[in-house]
Design a protein around this motif. Structure first.
Motif, PDB file in Angstrom:
ATOM      1  N   GLU A  53      37.069  29.763  23.668  1.00 24.91           N
ATOM      2  CA  GLU A  53      38.194  30.157  24.517  1.00 24.91           C
ATOM      3  C   GLU A  53      38.117  31.643  24.856  1.00 24.91           C
ATOM      4  O   GLU A  53      38.387  32.046  25.984  1.00 24.91           O
ATOM      5  N   ASP A  54      37.748  32.454  23.861  1.00 27.68           N
ATOM      6  CA  ASP A  54      37.606  33.893  24.113  1.00 27.68           C
ATOM      7  C   ASP A  54      36.539  34.152  25.168  1.00 27.68           C
ATOM      8  O   ASP A  54      36.724  34.992  26.054  1.00 27.68           O
ATOM      9  N   ALA A  55      35.434  33.413  25.081  1.00 28.60           N
ATOM     10  CA  ALA A  55      34.362  33.578  26.067  1.00 28.60           C
ATOM     11  C   ALA A  55      34.842  33.188  27.455  1.00 28.60           C
ATOM     12  O   ALA A  55      34.546  33.873  28.441  1.00 28.60           O
ATOM     13  N   LEU A  56      35.597  32.098  27.543  1.00 24.49           N
ATOM     14  CA  LEU A  56      36.119  31.663  28.843  1.00 24.49           C
ATOM     15  C   LEU A  56      37.111  32.677  29.410  1.00 24.49           C
ATOM     16  O   LEU A  56      37.102  32.952  30.613  1.00 24.49           O
ATOM     17  N   ALA A  62      36.249  38.702  34.119  1.00 23.27           N
ATOM     18  CA  ALA A  62      35.147  39.281  34.892  1.00 23.27           C
ATOM     19  C   ALA A  62      35.129  38.730  36.313  1.00 23.27           C
ATOM     20  O   ALA A  62      34.901  39.473  37.277  1.00 23.27           O
ATOM     21  N   GLU A  63      35.377  37.433  36.452  1.00 23.15           N
ATOM     22  CA  GLU A  63      35.387  36.835  37.790  1.00 23.15           C
ATOM     23  C   GLU A  63      36.551  37.351  38.620  1.00 23.15           C
ATOM     24  O   GLU A  63      36.413  37.562  39.825  1.00 23.15           O
ATOM     25  N   LYS A  64      37.706  37.578  37.991  1.00 24.20           N
ATOM     26  CA  LYS A  64      38.846  38.139  38.718  1.00 24.20           C
ATOM     27  C   LYS A  64      38.532  39.547  39.191  1.00 24.20           C
ATOM     28  O   LYS A  64      38.879  39.937  40.307  1.00 24.20           O
ATOM     29  N   GLU A  65      37.873  40.324  38.333  1.00 23.41           N
ATOM     30  CA  GLU A  65      37.497  41.690  38.697  1.00 23.41           C
ATOM     31  C   GLU A  65      36.507  41.689  39.857  1.00 23.41           C
ATOM     32  O   GLU A  65      36.643  42.462  40.803  1.00 23.41           O
ATOM     33  N   CYS A  66      35.539  40.792  39.798  1.00 26.95           N
ATOM     34  CA  CYS A  66      34.552  40.666  40.872  1.00 26.95           C
ATOM     35  C   CYS A  66      35.233  40.236  42.169  1.00 26.95           C
ATOM     36  O   CYS A  66      34.927  40.761  43.242  1.00 26.95           O
ATOM     37  N   SER A  67      36.153  39.308  42.062  1.00 33.38           N
ATOM     38  CA  SER A  67      36.873  38.834  43.239  1.00 33.38           C
ATOM     39  C   SER A  67      37.681  39.962  43.879  1.00 33.38           C
ATOM     40  O   SER A  67      37.713  40.089  45.105  1.00 33.38           O
ATOM     41  N   ALA A  68      38.306  40.782  43.055  1.00 31.76           N
ATOM     42  CA  ALA A  68      39.079  41.909  43.580  1.00 31.76           C
ATOM     43  C   ALA A  68      38.163  42.904  44.290  1.00 31.76           C
ATOM     44  O   ALA A  68      38.518  43.435  45.356  1.00 31.76           O
TER      45      ALA A  68
END
Length: 92
Positions: A53-56, A62-68
């Motif tokens: 869960e921590d990895a997810l 990270a994906e949210k940061e990339c998306s931003a």
């Protein structure tokens, strides 16, 4: 054990959905939370997250940061495109 009291229902009122009934029961004073324990549902705050869960969660962050970052680049490109269109129309 809690007692659920029946309330009078006005004529013409549609019956409650199962979701509304469960929500009503859970919203009553359930400080001991036996319903959730008996149903095998633990509260998120009372259990620790597994390493998976921590990895997810890390991957999601990270994906949210990339998306931003991509959204910011898109905004810059849109402004540049509008400026280019404006310049082109002025040259016509």
């Amino acid at each position: 054990m809690q007692v659920v009291r029946a309330e009078a229902i006005a004529v013409g009122t549609p019956p409650l959905t199962s979701v509304e009934v469960v929500n009503m029961v859970l919203s009553q004073d359930s400080s001991n939370g036996t319903f959730l324990k008996n149903a095998g549902i633990a509260e998120c705050s009372s259990r620790s997250r597994s390493s998976g869960e921590d990895a997810l969660h890390s991957q999601l962050a990270a994906e949210k940061e990339c998306s931003a970052a991509l959204q910011a680049q898109m905004d810059v490109l849109k402004k540049d495109n509008e400026r280019t269109k404006s310049d082109f129309l002025m040259l016509k």
